[in-house]
Design an enzyme around this catalytic site. Sequence first.
Site, PDB file in Angstrom:
ATOM      1  N   CYS A  41       0.845  -1.191   0.000  1.00 38.48           N
ATOM      2  CA  CYS A  41       0.000   0.000   0.000  1.00 38.48           C
ATOM      3  C   CYS A  41       0.889   1.252   0.000  1.00 38.48           C
ATOM      4  O   CYS A  41       1.715   1.427   0.890  1.00 38.48           O
ATOM      5  CB  CYS A  41      -0.898  -0.033   1.238  1.00 38.48           C
ATOM      6  SG  CYS A  41      -1.918   1.429   1.428  1.00 38.48           S
TER       7      CYS A  41
ATOM      8  N   CYS B 197       0.013   4.354   0.477  1.00 39.81           N
ATOM      9  CA  CYS B 197      -0.565   5.479   1.211  1.00 39.81           C
ATOM     10  C   CYS B 197      -0.285   5.436   2.708  1.00 39.81           C
ATOM     11  O   CYS B 197      -0.867   6.198   3.454  1.00 39.81           O
ATOM     12  CB  CYS B 197      -2.073   5.516   0.968  1.00 39.81           C
ATOM     13  SG  CYS B 197      -2.470   5.688  -0.775  1.00 39.81           S
TER      14      CYS B 197
ATOM     15  N   CYS C  48      -1.542  -4.960  -1.453  1.00 45.62           N
ATOM     16  CA  CYS C  48      -2.836  -4.724  -2.077  1.00 45.62           C
ATOM     17  C   CYS C  48      -3.377  -5.987  -2.752  1.00 45.62           C
ATOM     18  O   CYS C  48      -2.631  -6.632  -3.490  1.00 45.62           O
ATOM     19  CB  CYS C  48      -2.705  -3.607  -3.106  1.00 45.62           C
ATOM     20  SG  CYS C  48      -4.269  -2.985  -3.723  1.00 45.62           S
TER      21      CYS C  48
ATOM     22  N   CYS D  35      -5.137  -5.060   0.643  1.00 45.15           N
ATOM     23  CA  CYS D  35      -4.724  -5.237   2.038  1.00 45.15           C
ATOM     24  C   CYS D  35      -5.815  -5.977   2.818  1.00 45.15           C
ATOM     25  O   CYS D  35      -6.948  -6.116   2.353  1.00 45.15           O
ATOM     26  CB  CYS D  35      -4.407  -3.898   2.681  1.00 45.15           C
ATOM     27  SG  CYS D  35      -5.834  -2.800   2.811  1.00 45.15           S
TER      28      CYS D  35
ATOM     29  N   CYS E 141     -10.726   0.758   2.081  1.00 44.49           N
ATOM     30  CA  CYS E 141      -9.525   1.091   1.318  1.00 44.49           C
ATOM     31  C   CYS E 141      -9.055   2.491   1.711  1.00 44.49           C
ATOM     32  O   CYS E 141      -9.645   3.494   1.296  1.00 44.49           O
ATOM     33  CB  CYS E 141      -9.788   1.022  -0.180  1.00 44.49           C
ATOM     34  SG  CYS E 141      -8.327   1.327  -1.188  1.00 44.49           S
TER      35      CYS E 141
END
Length: 146
Positions: free
Chosen positions: A85, A87, A104, A106, A115
């Site tokens: 991920c 982010c 991902c 996740c 998400c």
Amino acid sequence: MSIQATCSSFGVGISSFVSPLTRSRHRTLIRAQVQPSEKSVEIMRKFSEQYARKSGTYFCVDKGVTSVVIKGLAEHKDTLGAPLCPCRHYDDKPAEAGQGFWNCPCVPMRERKECHCMLFLTPENDFAGKEQTISFDEIKEATANM
């Protein structure tokens, strides 16, 4: 032209930090921004479309968000061997990728359709678009100045 301006024009970020051991010593840290391969971007684009259809989710109404996340997943696929991920903050990215929890899709996405990246949004989400597809050209255009 300053070194910072020169490095920035080549996609290299520079920051100075004070060593935690000796507060008086300054060091310069240079980080290159890695661009993912087109092959990995395409793999992650196709994966994202397929997973959106399979999970009944949609891409963000702002395709720029979708593009940045897909590109981040592709970068992690190239550098870590797994689509970690993009982010989240990690103290040790390779260790996190190896554990798989944040790869991902996740675990929160698989278990609860949550998400954090806003890549896969449920229809009732205010930011959900109506699309489950995105073209390579859309990704390239949206991330061209990154």
